[in-house]
Design a protein around this motif. Structure first.
Motif, short mmCIF file in Angstrom:
data_model
loop_
_atom_site.label_atom_id
_atom_site.label_comp_id
_atom_site.label_asym_id
_atom_site.label_seq_id
_atom_site.Cartn_x
_atom_site.Cartn_y
_atom_site.Cartn_z
N ARG A 94 -7.36 4.86 -3.76
CA ARG A 94 -6.47 5.40 -4.66
C ARG A 94 -5.01 5.70 -3.79
NH1 ARG A 94 -7.78 10.42 -8.38
NH2 ARG A 94 -9.01 8.63 -9.31
N VAL A 95 -5.31 6.30 -2.58
CA VAL A 95 -4.22 6.60 -1.70
C VAL A 95 -3.59 5.19 -1.21
CG1 VAL A 95 -3.74 7.44 0.84
CG2 VAL A 95 -5.24 8.72 -0.81
N MET A 96 -4.20 4.34 -0.75
CA MET A 96 -3.64 2.93 -0.40
C MET A 96 -2.85 2.36 -1.53
SD MET A 96 -4.34 2.32 2.52
CE MET A 96 -3.50 0.82 2.55
N LYS A 97 -3.29 2.30 -2.75
CA LYS A 97 -2.61 1.96 -4.08
C LYS A 97 -1.28 2.79 -4.19
CE LYS A 97 -3.20 0.98 -8.73
NZ LYS A 97 -3.96 0.88 -10.26
N ALA A 98 -1.38 3.92 -3.94
CA ALA A 98 0.03 5.11 -4.08
C ALA A 98 0.87 4.64 -2.87
CB ALA A 98 -0.58 6.32 -3.90
N ILE A 99 0.38 4.41 -1.46
CA ILE A 99 1.33 3.85 -0.62
C ILE A 99 1.96 2.64 -0.64
CG2 ILE A 99 1.27 3.05 1.94
CD1 ILE A 99 -0.90 5.26 2.39
N THR A 100 1.10 1.64 -1.46
CA THR A 100 1.82 0.23 -1.65
C THR A 100 2.75 0.32 -2.62
OG1 THR A 100 -0.48 -0.75 -1.06
CG2 THR A 100 1.24 -1.84 -2.53
N LYS A 101 2.56 1.22 -3.78
CA LYS A 101 3.58 1.41 -4.96
C LYS A 101 4.79 1.87 -4.29
CE LYS A 101 3.98 3.15 -9.42
NZ LYS A 101 3.34 4.06 -10.50
N GLU A 102 4.63 3.02 -3.44
CA GLU A 102 5.57 3.61 -2.61
C GLU A 102 6.88 2.64 -1.79
OE1 GLU A 102 6.95 7.56 0.56
OE2 GLU A 102 4.74 7.07 -0.46
N ARG A 103 6.01 1.83 -0.88
CA ARG A 103 6.61 0.88 -0.35
C ARG A 103 7.47 -0.25 -1.01
NH1 ARG A 103 1.74 -0.79 3.95
NH2 ARG A 103 2.03 0.88 5.42
N LEU A 104 6.91 -0.48 -2.17
CA LEU A 104 7.47 -1.65 -3.08
C LEU A 104 8.68 -1.09 -3.83
CD1 LEU A 104 4.40 -3.40 -4.67
CD2 LEU A 104 5.90 -4.53 -2.95
N ALA A 105 8.48 0.30 -4.04
CA ALA A 105 9.83 1.08 -4.71
C ALA A 105 10.88 1.20 -3.63
CB ALA A 105 9.02 2.30 -5.27
#
Length: 301
Positions: A94-105
């Protein structure tokens, strides 16, 4: 009646007692019906006791199996924990998914811009459409993993097109991809002077990746030079001739045409390392008939 009574005496473990019961049951001297009933009642209790004992034995066996499984899982969990590096911090999915989403944003506002021109898909076969959909999935998957992702655009992609339907069918979560999907062309989005169309037939080699430019990959590589000429934009090619040489092979086959995701892999690696040699060596397929030549290939981004 004799067989039925023998069946009832089978659960008596002591052989002497079992034989004595049989003797009493089948003896001519035993004529009282109540004696038979009394003996059968005793045998019934013995039978029920043995059945209950079997149930308890199965219960204990099942509990041992459960305990053994729990022990194996605990040992496996401990082994995995010990195999991890001591200093590396492990994040949950869940944390990795949030980090990835933040990077792409963040890449949508500060990242390098790359468009995939999909205006040429009408002349492609259904098989080629499926291949391209798979390439787009791999392209997006790699962009998610890198520390500095690109800001991706899929241009000229109509919702009623075959490619759009194939992307939705093949790529789970395609509609939720963190990229810009539009039916407009790259020139509708960006000024022509900022666009660099990457094609293997261009005369000029790409030396560096500029944050102020917009790089375009043709969805159909073979005809990308034609499309780039029609758009009247600047063209460039990967520096294959500068850092690679032809390798002798039985079929004498040499090709510079790469899939969309392969070109993107090379660009990402170059942006990360600053070395065309390393990027080409890592991602240029050996089946294309080229190998990286010796020498320093570093270039400043």
């Amino acid at each position: 009646e004799e067989g039925w009574l023998i069946y009832w005496t089978r659960d008596v473990e002591d052989e002497a007692t079992r034989e004595k019961l049989k003797e009493q049951l089948f003896s001519n001297s035993v004529s009282d019906i109540f004696t038979h009933v009394r003996i059968i009642a005793v045998l019934t209790v013995i039978c029920l006791f043995n059945e209950q004992r079997n149930v308890l034995r199965k219960q204990r066996h099942w509990e041992k199996q459960v305990a053994a499984k729990k022990s194996r899982r605990k040992e496996e969990k401990l082994r995995r924990k010990m195999n991890r590096t001591g200093t590396e911090h492990q994040f949950t999915k869940r944390v990795m998914k949030a980090i990835t989403k933040e990077r792409l944003a963040e890449a949508r506002s500060t990242g390098l811009k790359l468009c995939v021109d999909l205006s040429m898909t009408d002349c492609m076969s259904d098989k080629e459409i499926s291949r391209l959909a798979g390439q787009l999935r791999r392209l997006y998957g790699l962009n998610k993993k890198v520390t500095r992702p690109f800001h991706l655009f899929l241009t000229d992609l109509r919702e009623d097109s075959r490619l759009y339907r194939e992307c939705v069918r093949m790529n789970d979560g395609f509609l939720n991809y963190t990229m810009d999907i539009t039916d407009e062309s790259c020139l509708d989005l960006f000024p022509p002077e900022l666009v660099i169309y990457l094609t293997p037939d261009a005369e000029e080699a790409l030396e560096s990746v500029d944050a102020d430019k917009v790089y375009v990959l043709g969805g159909l590589v073979d005809e990308s030079i034609t499309q780039a000429g029609e758009l009247s934009v600047h063209t460039a090619r990967l520096p294959i001739d500068e850092y690679m040489v032809k390798k002798d092979n039985v079929k004498n086959f040499h090709s510079k045409i790469l899939a969309v995701n392969q070109v993107f892999d090379i660009l990402l690696t170059f942006c990360d390392t600053g070395s065309w040699k390393e990027a080409l060596q890592m991602w240029f397929s050996p089946g294309k008939g080229y190998v990286v030549a010796g020498g320093d290939s570093n270039s400043i981004i």
